[in-house]
Enzyme design. Structure first.
Site, PDB file in Angstrom:
ATOM      1  N   LEU A  48       0.903  -1.296  -0.130  1.00 32.44           N
ATOM      2  CA  LEU A  48       0.041  -0.120  -0.105  1.00 32.44           C
ATOM      3  C   LEU A  48       0.845   1.428   0.047  1.00 32.44           C
ATOM      4  CD1 LEU A  48      -2.635  -0.830   2.625  1.00 32.44           C
ATOM      5  CD2 LEU A  48      -3.048  -0.898   0.041  1.00 32.44           C
ATOM      6  N   GLY A  92       8.476   0.251 -10.392  1.00 36.30           N
ATOM      7  CA  GLY A  92       9.391  -0.075 -11.772  1.00 36.30           C
ATOM      8  C   GLY A  92      10.014  -1.246 -11.606  1.00 36.30           C
ATOM      9  N   CYS A 101      10.849  -6.342 -13.645  1.00 38.59           N
ATOM     10  CA  CYS A 101       9.624  -7.478 -13.760  1.00 38.59           C
ATOM     11  C   CYS A 101       8.081  -6.756 -14.071  1.00 38.59           C
ATOM     12  CB  CYS A 101       9.575  -8.445 -12.677  1.00 38.59           C
ATOM     13  SG  CYS A 101      10.909  -9.724 -13.124  1.00 38.59           S
ATOM     14  N   LYS A 118       7.560  -5.075 -17.384  1.00 39.63           N
ATOM     15  CA  LYS A 118       7.573  -5.861 -18.617  1.00 39.63           C
ATOM     16  C   LYS A 118       6.794  -6.938 -18.643  1.00 39.63           C
ATOM     17  CE  LYS A 118      10.868  -9.615 -17.381  1.00 39.63           C
ATOM     18  NZ  LYS A 118       9.993 -10.876 -17.362  1.00 39.63           N
ATOM     19  N   ARG A 132      16.909  -0.728 -13.488  1.00 39.54           N
ATOM     20  CA  ARG A 132      16.064  -0.956 -14.726  1.00 39.54           C
ATOM     21  C   ARG A 132      14.693  -0.502 -14.483  1.00 39.54           C
ATOM     22  NH1 ARG A 132      17.406  -7.291 -15.583  1.00 39.54           N
ATOM     23  NH2 ARG A 132      17.427  -7.104 -13.163  1.00 39.54           N
TER      24      ARG A 132
HETATM   25  N1  LIG Z   1      15.031 -11.244 -11.442  1.00 43.10           N
HETATM   26  C1  LIG Z   1      13.872 -11.205 -10.616  1.00 43.10           C
HETATM   27  O1  LIG Z   1      13.833 -10.981  -9.350  1.00 43.10           O
HETATM   28  C2  LIG Z   1      12.791 -12.203 -10.796  1.00 43.10           C
HETATM   29  C3  LIG Z   1      12.756 -12.603 -12.646  1.00 43.10           C
HETATM   30  N2  LIG Z   1      11.846 -13.628 -12.788  1.00 43.10           N
HETATM   31  C4  LIG Z   1      11.893 -14.320 -14.347  1.00 43.10           C
HETATM   32  O2  LIG Z   1      13.010 -15.169 -14.310  1.00 43.10           O
HETATM   33  C5  LIG Z   1      13.506 -15.166 -15.553  1.00 43.10           C
HETATM   34  C6  LIG Z   1      14.976 -15.051 -15.389  1.00 43.10           C
HETATM   35  O3  LIG Z   1      15.528 -13.594 -14.856  1.00 43.10           O
HETATM   36  P1  LIG Z   1      16.848 -13.140 -14.343  1.00 43.10           P
HETATM   37  O4  LIG Z   1      17.347 -14.278 -13.440  1.00 43.10           O
HETATM   38  O5  LIG Z   1      16.458 -11.907 -13.726  1.00 43.10           O
HETATM   39  O6  LIG Z   1      17.580 -12.922 -15.893  1.00 43.10           O
HETATM   40  P2  LIG Z   1      19.009 -12.555 -15.995  1.00 43.10           P
HETATM   41  O7  LIG Z   1      19.200 -11.731 -17.201  1.00 43.10           O
HETATM   42  O8  LIG Z   1      19.677 -12.039 -14.635  1.00 43.10           O
HETATM   43  O9  LIG Z   1      19.739 -13.953 -16.202  1.00 43.10           O
HETATM   44  C7  LIG Z   1      19.860 -14.876 -17.347  1.00 43.10           C
HETATM   45  C8  LIG Z   1      21.092 -15.544 -17.501  1.00 43.10           C
HETATM   46  O10 LIG Z   1      21.044 -16.438 -18.728  1.00 43.10           O
HETATM   47  C9  LIG Z   1      22.172 -16.486 -19.255  1.00 43.10           C
HETATM   48  N3  LIG Z   1      22.212 -16.975 -20.637  1.00 43.10           N
HETATM   49  C10 LIG Z   1      21.592 -16.405 -21.853  1.00 43.10           C
HETATM   50  N4  LIG Z   1      21.453 -17.122 -22.783  1.00 43.10           N
HETATM   51  C11 LIG Z   1      21.936 -18.199 -22.468  1.00 43.10           C
HETATM   52  C12 LIG Z   1      21.737 -19.720 -23.078  1.00 43.10           C
HETATM   53  N5  LIG Z   1      21.466 -19.897 -24.380  1.00 43.10           N
HETATM   54  N6  LIG Z   1      22.114 -20.687 -22.350  1.00 43.10           N
HETATM   55  C13 LIG Z   1      22.530 -20.491 -21.119  1.00 43.10           C
HETATM   56  N7  LIG Z   1      22.619 -19.397 -20.436  1.00 43.10           N
HETATM   57  C14 LIG Z   1      22.221 -18.297 -21.024  1.00 43.10           C
HETATM   58  C15 LIG Z   1      22.849 -15.121 -19.110  1.00 43.10           C
HETATM   59  O11 LIG Z   1      24.042 -15.270 -19.196  1.00 43.10           O
HETATM   60  C16 LIG Z   1      22.220 -14.713 -17.811  1.00 43.10           C
HETATM   61  O12 LIG Z   1      23.182 -15.096 -16.899  1.00 43.10           O
HETATM   62  C17 LIG Z   1      12.694 -13.847 -16.300  1.00 43.10           C
HETATM   63  O13 LIG Z   1      11.647 -14.741 -17.062  1.00 43.10           O
HETATM   64  C18 LIG Z   1      12.097 -13.122 -15.046  1.00 43.10           C
HETATM   65  O14 LIG Z   1      11.097 -12.417 -15.506  1.00 43.10           O
HETATM   66  C19 LIG Z   1      11.007 -14.187 -12.096  1.00 43.10           C
HETATM   67  C20 LIG Z   1      10.849 -13.851 -10.671  1.00 43.10           C
HETATM   68  C21 LIG Z   1      11.946 -12.745 -10.028  1.00 43.10           C
HETATM   69  O1  LIG Z   2       8.623 -11.189 -11.253  1.00 43.63           O
HETATM   70  C1  LIG Z   2       9.456 -10.542 -10.398  1.00 43.63           C
HETATM   71  O2  LIG Z   2      10.520 -10.339 -10.984  1.00 43.63           O
HETATM   72  C2  LIG Z   2       9.052 -10.117  -9.043  1.00 43.63           C
HETATM   73  O3  LIG Z   2       8.711  -8.758  -9.227  1.00 43.63           O
HETATM   74  C3  LIG Z   2       8.361  -8.335  -7.826  1.00 43.63           C
HETATM   75  O4  LIG Z   2       9.639  -8.057  -7.212  1.00 43.63           O
HETATM   76  P1  LIG Z   2      10.631  -6.707  -7.430  1.00 43.63           P
HETATM   77  O5  LIG Z   2      10.499  -6.235  -8.789  1.00 43.63           O
HETATM   78  O6  LIG Z   2      12.147  -7.174  -6.992  1.00 43.63           O
HETATM   79  O7  LIG Z   2      10.434  -5.710  -6.147  1.00 43.63           O
HETATM   80  P2  LIG Z   2       9.046  -5.209  -5.521  1.00 43.63           P
HETATM   81  O8  LIG Z   2       9.204  -5.193  -4.081  1.00 43.63           O
HETATM   82  O9  LIG Z   2       7.876  -5.870  -5.834  1.00 43.63           O
HETATM   83  O10 LIG Z   2       8.870  -3.621  -6.023  1.00 43.63           O
HETATM   84  C4  LIG Z   2       8.403  -3.595  -7.528  1.00 43.63           C
HETATM   85  C5  LIG Z   2       8.246  -1.684  -7.474  1.00 43.63           C
HETATM   86  O11 LIG Z   2       7.181  -1.471  -6.911  1.00 43.63           O
HETATM   87  C6  LIG Z   2       7.212  -0.398  -5.912  1.00 43.63           C
HETATM   88  N1  LIG Z   2       6.400  -0.554  -4.861  1.00 43.63           N
HETATM   89  C7  LIG Z   2       6.396  -1.759  -3.996  1.00 43.63           C
HETATM   90  C8  LIG Z   2       5.477  -1.724  -2.925  1.00 43.63           C
HETATM   91  C9  LIG Z   2       4.889  -0.513  -2.784  1.00 43.63           C
HETATM   92  O12 LIG Z   2       3.962  -0.699  -1.859  1.00 43.63           O
HETATM   93  N2  LIG Z   2       4.781   0.422  -3.490  1.00 43.63           N
HETATM   94  C10 LIG Z   2       5.622   0.404  -4.442  1.00 43.63           C
HETATM   95  O13 LIG Z   2       5.706   1.610  -5.182  1.00 43.63           O
HETATM   96  C11 LIG Z   2       8.774  -0.454  -5.709  1.00 43.63           C
HETATM   97  O14 LIG Z   2       9.308   0.844  -5.306  1.00 43.63           O
HETATM   98  C12 LIG Z   2       9.314  -1.111  -7.036  1.00 43.63           C
HETATM   99  O15 LIG Z   2       9.717   0.010  -7.869  1.00 43.63           O
HETATM  100  C13 LIG Z   2       7.405  -9.016  -7.141  1.00 43.63           C
HETATM  101  O16 LIG Z   2       7.267  -8.604  -5.931  1.00 43.63           O
HETATM  102  C14 LIG Z   2       7.784 -10.516  -7.019  1.00 43.63           C
HETATM  103  O17 LIG Z   2       6.998 -11.450  -6.480  1.00 43.63           O
HETATM  104  C15 LIG Z   2       8.156 -11.015  -8.265  1.00 43.63           C
HETATM  105  O18 LIG Z   2       8.857 -12.286  -8.279  1.00 43.63           O
END
Ligand SMILES: NC(=O)C1=CN([C@@H]2O[C@H](COP(=O)(O)OP(=O)(O)OC[C@H]3O[C@@H](n4cnc5c(N)ncnc54)[C@H](O)[C@@H]3O)[C@@H](O)[C@H]2O)C=CC1
Ligand SMILES: O=C(O)[C@H]1O[C@H](OP(=O)(O)OP(=O)(O)OC[C@H]2O[C@@H](n3ccc(=O)[nH]c3=O)[C@H](O)[C@@H]2O)[C@H](O)[C@@H](O)[C@@H]1O
Length: 430
Positions: free
Chosen positions: A259, A266, A269, A272, A335
């Site tokens: 809230l 931003g 995730c 996008k 990002r």
């Molecule tokens: N970052 C987050 O907090 C979260 C991300 N997600 C999802 O998880 C997925 C992964 O996100 P991130 O870990 O943030 O991505 P990232 O961009 O940090 O990591 C991707 C990795 O894949 C490697 N890579 C690229 N092409 C490859 C290939 N052909 N074979 C093997 N490795 C390769 C890259 O070198 C990189 O280390 C996305 O779909 C994202 O939306 C879900 C929840 C949380």
């Molecule tokens: O799919 C993902 O990658 C992840 O995206 C978010 O996690 P994250 O982006 O790391 O960060 P959050 O803490 O959710 O914050 C996201 C944005 O919302 C804003 N926010 C968050 C909470 C709030 O009360 N108000 C607010 O403006 C933050 O400032 C930030 O810009 C989700 O919370 C995770 O559950 C999910 O796995």
């Protein structure tokens, strides 16, 4: 169990270290040699609390990394943790996933026994069955449902608390279509669920698992936008926003989390993922009005913030301090930070911008190399004509005398954290 993870970025590294922690043998496969070397030397390629200790403990033992896809042959299950960015029109860009699936398929051609491939990445409904599985079949010469299965296990961890979120989740969602796949997926998560007895286990279909991830992120993003919409009304009526939000949070149907009103969401995730599910909805002829509105409100918060600034100071030629460059506190990730549209607009308006962030300056410098950066909030404020608070870092909430060094002590607070006091012209965005 023997687990392979393709992609050792934010998610792949975190889950690898955590799976090793609960007793599995894990191998990370990444094309980036530097990441592989870093992991094998016992260090973390990403900044995340308590990840380093886990990698240090398990590297060379239950955790290893390689660039060689053949490592998959000795494992029971492979997670695809590759990035799924946006195309220019907001659709999901599956090119990285497709490349990974091709390499994985070619490797699976050499595997004699049953294998399970699990999508960990966030992908729009039907991707696992209609994009990933056919690529795996084509490049392995094998048949899904017979020689191997596919599954989907969305990830809900947050940056800044990734290890805790993964090891102590609200829920674990396992999407599969066969008993064999469901059983193997449960085998992966059983030791984790034993350690986290409060976590709910949701066993479902593959496209349901894919959609649960988007529904989760879209709901949270829309919740913040709705809160911001209401907070904007509060402000116009001179109603205390905090008191209203605290009170509605007491209703268990609403809940007190997420809230936080302000300059909006931003990160890597929410923007996008909301864009991808909106584009996917339009592809099948559905107009997602609520999600469109959530994006519109979010895009408008920085605009409102600058309007408030203009009520107190003309940005043209003024020195404006921007406090906070990370997309949220606790991370150096910039990002889709809200600082980006704000600084773009300030520069367009002729302002002389000085940025400060406790940890994200270097990452921001890649995007804005010519900006002036300060090494403390105090020096950013020194001589500034106005300050914008963009990220809710604790150190900004503690600022006090530092405002006295401003040429004009005008503070526009985008996160509602600065204490209002005599001697500064203070206005909160909400
Ligand atoms: N970052 C987050 O907090 C979260 C991300 N997600 C999802 O998880 C997925 C992964 O996100 P991130 O870990 O943030 O991505 P990232 O961009 O940090 O990591 C991707 C990795 O894949 C490697 N890579 C690229 N092409 C490859 C290939 N052909 N074979 C093997 N490795 C390769 C890259 O070198 C990189 O280390 C996305 O779909 C994202 O939306 C879900 C929840 C949380
Ligand atoms: O799919 C993902 O990658 C992840 O995206 C978010 O996690 P994250 O982006 O790391 O960060 P959050 O803490 O959710 O914050 C996201 C944005 O919302 C804003 N926010 C968050 C909470 C709030 O009360 N108000 C607010 O403006 C933050 O400032 C930030 O810009 C989700 O919370 C995770 O559950 C999910 O796995």
């Amino acid at each position: 169990m023997e687990i392979s993870i393709i992609g050792s970025g934010y998610v792949g590294t975190t889950i690898a270290a955590c799976f090793a922690d609960v007793g599995h043998n894990v191998v990370n496969v990444d094309i980036d040699e530097e990441i592989v070397e870093t992991l094998n030397s016992g260090n973390s390629p990403i900044h995340e609390p308590s990840l380093d200790e886990r990698i240090e403990e398990h590297a060379g033992d239950r955790l290893r990394a390689t660039t060689d896809y053949d490592a998959i042959l000795d494992t029971d299950v492979t997670f695809l943790a590759l990035s799924t960015p946006s195309t220019d029109d907001g659709h999901i860009d599956l090119s990285v996933m497709e490349a990974g699936a091709k390499s994985l398929g070619a490797t699976l051609a050499e595997k004699d026994d049953y294998h399970l491939v699990v999508t960990k990445s966030t992908v729009v409904p039907t991707t696992t069955e209609e994009v990933i599985a056919p690529i795996l079949e084509e490049h392995s010469g094998k048949t899904v449902g017979e020689d191997f299965d596919v599954g989907m296990n969305p990830e809900f961890l947050r940056e800044g608390s990734a290890v805790d979120d993964f090891l102590d989740p609200d829920k674990v969602v396992l999407g599969s279509h066969t008993d064999r796949a469901a059983e193997r997926l449960r085998g992966v998560f059983d030791p984790l669920l034993e350690r986290a007895p409060d976590a709910s286990l949701v066993e479902t279909g593959i496209r349901e698992a894919e959609m649960i991830k988007y529904a989760n992120n879209a709901f949270l993003a829309a919740k913040i936008s709705l809160v911001n919409d209401l907070a904007n009304i509060c402000k116009e009526y001179e109603v205390d926003t905090d008191e209203v939000l605290d009170a509605i949070g007491l209703d268990s149907r609403i809940g007190s989390e997420f809230l936080g009103a302000g300059v909006g969401w931003g990160g890597s995730c929410f923007p996008k993922d909301v864009a991808a599910i909106v584009a996917a909805a339009r592809d099948v002829g559905y107009e997602p009005a609520m999600l469109d509105a959530a994006v519109e409100v979010n895009d408008n918060q920085p605009v409102r913030m600058l309007d408030i600034l203009r009520d107190h100071a003309d940005p043209d030629g003024a020195r404006i301090a921007v406090l906070g460059l990370a997309f949220k506190p606790g991370t150096d990730d910039v990002r889709n930070s809200r600082a980006i549209p704000l600084i773009d607009a300030l520069l367009d308006a002729g302002a002389d911008v000085v940025g400060y962030d406790p940890v994200a300056t270097e990452n921001f410098r890649d995007k804005f190399p010519d900006l002036d950066y300060a090494d403390s909030a105090e020096s950013a404020l020194d001589g500034a004509d106005a300050a914008l608070v963009v990220t809710d870092w604790d150190e900004f909430a503690a600022l006090d005398d530092e405002f006295d060094a401003m040429a004009d002590a005008v503070v526009v607070d985008g996160r509602n954290i600065v204490t209002r006091r005599e001697g500064i012209v203070y206005e909160s965005l909400v």
